[in-house]
Design a protein around this motif. Structure first.
Motif, mmCIF file in Angstrom:
data_model
loop_
_atom_site.group_PDB
_atom_site.id
_atom_site.type_symbol
_atom_site.label_atom_id
_atom_site.label_comp_id
_atom_site.label_asym_id
_atom_site.label_seq_id
_atom_site.Cartn_x
_atom_site.Cartn_y
_atom_site.Cartn_z
ATOM 1 N N PHE A 266 26.337 7.781 0.323
ATOM 2 C CA PHE A 266 26.972 6.472 0.209
ATOM 3 C C PHE A 266 28.235 6.403 1.042
ATOM 4 N N GLU A 267 29.109 7.397 0.877
ATOM 5 C CA GLU A 267 30.372 7.388 1.616
ATOM 6 C C GLU A 267 30.123 7.427 3.122
ATOM 7 N N GLN A 268 29.202 8.271 3.558
ATOM 8 C CA GLN A 268 28.913 8.368 4.992
ATOM 9 C C GLN A 268 28.386 7.041 5.535
ATOM 10 N N PHE A 269 27.477 6.397 4.791
ATOM 11 C CA PHE A 269 26.949 5.121 5.248
ATOM 12 C C PHE A 269 28.059 4.075 5.313
ATOM 13 N N ALA A 270 28.904 4.012 4.282
ATOM 14 C CA ALA A 270 29.982 3.016 4.250
ATOM 15 C C ALA A 270 30.943 3.211 5.425
ATOM 16 N N LEU A 271 31.302 4.460 5.712
ATOM 17 C CA LEU A 271 32.208 4.727 6.829
ATOM 18 C C LEU A 271 31.551 4.394 8.167
ATOM 19 N N ASP A 272 30.274 4.752 8.322
ATOM 20 C CA ASP A 272 29.553 4.416 9.557
ATOM 21 C C ASP A 272 29.431 2.897 9.713
ATOM 22 N N HIS A 273 29.157 2.208 8.619
ATOM 23 C CA HIS A 273 29.033 0.748 8.667
ATOM 24 C C HIS A 273 30.344 0.121 9.144
ATOM 25 N N ARG A 274 31.450 0.605 8.607
ATOM 26 C CA ARG A 274 32.751 0.059 9.042
ATOM 27 C C ARG A 274 33.023 0.380 10.509
ATOM 28 N N ARG A 275 32.688 1.591 10.916
ATOM 29 C CA ARG A 275 32.908 1.986 12.310
ATOM 30 C C ARG A 275 32.143 1.067 13.263
ATOM 31 N N GLY B 34 17.717 6.409 1.899
ATOM 32 C CA GLY B 34 16.891 7.609 1.815
ATOM 33 C C GLY B 34 17.160 8.614 2.909
ATOM 34 N N GLU B 35 17.267 8.161 4.157
ATOM 35 C CA GLU B 35 17.522 9.084 5.267
ATOM 36 C C GLU B 35 18.880 9.744 5.134
ATOM 37 N N GLU B 36 19.920 8.950 4.771
ATOM 38 C CA GLU B 36 21.246 9.510 4.592
ATOM 39 C C GLU B 36 21.269 10.514 3.446
ATOM 40 N N LEU B 37 20.538 10.199 2.375
ATOM 41 C CA LEU B 37 20.460 11.093 1.223
ATOM 42 C C LEU B 37 19.846 12.424 1.642
ATOM 43 N N ASP B 38 18.801 12.381 2.461
ATOM 44 C CA ASP B 38 18.169 13.610 2.949
ATOM 45 C C ASP B 38 19.101 14.383 3.876
ATOM 46 N N ALA B 39 19.876 13.672 4.689
ATOM 47 C CA ALA B 39 20.730 14.314 5.692
ATOM 48 C C ALA B 39 22.025 14.881 5.114
ATOM 49 N N VAL B 40 22.708 14.113 4.257
ATOM 50 C CA VAL B 40 24.033 14.550 3.788
ATOM 51 C C VAL B 40 24.142 14.650 2.275
ATOM 52 N N GLY B 41 23.052 14.487 1.568
ATOM 53 C CA GLY B 41 23.062 14.672 0.117
ATOM 54 C C GLY B 41 23.944 13.675 -0.611
ATOM 55 N N ASN B 42 24.752 14.187 -1.537
ATOM 56 C CA ASN B 42 25.534 13.305 -2.387
ATOM 57 C C ASN B 42 26.660 12.569 -1.653
ATOM 58 N N GLN B 43 26.837 12.822 -0.378
ATOM 59 C CA GLN B 43 27.817 12.093 0.423
ATOM 60 C C GLN B 43 27.186 10.907 1.157
ATOM 61 N N THR C 23 0.829 -1.202 0.000
ATOM 62 C CA THR C 23 0.000 0.000 0.000
ATOM 63 C C THR C 23 0.867 1.256 0.000
ATOM 64 N N GLU C 24 2.147 1.110 0.339
ATOM 65 C CA GLU C 24 3.040 2.255 0.324
ATOM 66 C C GLU C 24 3.459 2.541 -1.112
ATOM 67 N N PRO C 25 3.665 3.806 -1.440
ATOM 68 C CA PRO C 25 4.112 4.115 -2.793
ATOM 69 C C PRO C 25 5.538 3.612 -3.014
ATOM 70 N N PRO C 26 5.916 3.351 -4.258
ATOM 71 C CA PRO C 26 7.274 2.885 -4.541
ATOM 72 C C PRO C 26 8.309 3.908 -4.104
ATOM 73 N N SER C 27 9.477 3.429 -3.722
ATOM 74 C CA SER C 27 10.579 4.286 -3.308
ATOM 75 C C SER C 27 11.681 4.215 -4.363
ATOM 76 N N ASN C 28 12.282 5.342 -4.647
ATOM 77 C CA ASN C 28 13.419 5.382 -5.557
ATOM 78 C C ASN C 28 14.711 5.676 -4.807
ATOM 79 N N ASP C 29 14.728 5.425 -3.513
ATOM 80 C CA ASP C 29 15.918 5.677 -2.722
ATOM 81 C C ASP C 29 17.001 4.660 -3.069
ATOM 82 N N PRO C 30 18.273 5.103 -3.022
ATOM 83 C CA PRO C 30 19.355 4.166 -3.294
ATOM 84 C C PRO C 30 19.454 3.116 -2.191
ATOM 85 N N THR C 31 19.951 1.959 -2.541
ATOM 86 C CA THR C 31 20.148 0.889 -1.562
ATOM 87 C C THR C 31 21.597 0.436 -1.597
ATOM 88 N N ILE C 32 22.024 -0.185 -0.511
ATOM 89 C CA ILE C 32 23.358 -0.756 -0.406
ATOM 90 C C ILE C 32 23.226 -2.053 0.378
#
Length: 117
Positions: A48-57, A37-46, A16-25
């Motif tokens: 992916f990098e922010q998520f990858a660094l946080d994931h490693r941390r 989607g949340e990271e994209l809203d918070a830090v824009g084009n960074q 019932t939710e509309p489709p999302s076009n947010d990037p996934t990893i």
């Protein structure tokens, strides 16, 4: 470096939710996939990098398809790791200029280059 982020349509669990076009990893080691989607809203084009660094941390490893550029000083214990080549090279040139130390730049493809003062 090609980033393993993809845009795709995903419906909610009850369709019932509309489709999302947010990037996934994804991360095979964790057996999970995340919507950025949340990271994209918070830090824009960074996002992916922010998520990858946080994931490693938090986990000690990077998500699927992420390799880093590493720079090591040949005289002092300074090292840096960056996802983007430009960030690693910028740090290397700055360290050489300020310390007069040689550094080794390790590429994501296994190549090495020494940058002398």
């Amino acid at each position: 470096m090609a980033l393993p982020v993809q845009r795709r349509s995903v419906n909610g669990p009850d369709d019932t939710e509309p489709p999302s076009n947010d990037p996934t990893i994804s991360c095979r080691r964790c057996g999970r996939e995340w919507d950025l989607g949340e990271e994209l809203d918070a830090v824009g084009n960074q996002a992916f990098e922010q998520f990858a660094l946080d994931h490693r941390r938090h986990t000690g490893h990077f998500p699927d398809g992420v390799a880093t550029w590493r720079v090591e000083c040949r005289h002092c214990p300074e090292t840096v790791e960056r996802i983007e080549e430009s960030g690693a090279k910028r740090w290397a040139h700055t360290h050489v200029r300020h310390t007069n130390h040689a550094v080794t730049i390790h590429g994501t493809d296994g190549t090495e280059r020494v940058l002398e003062p």
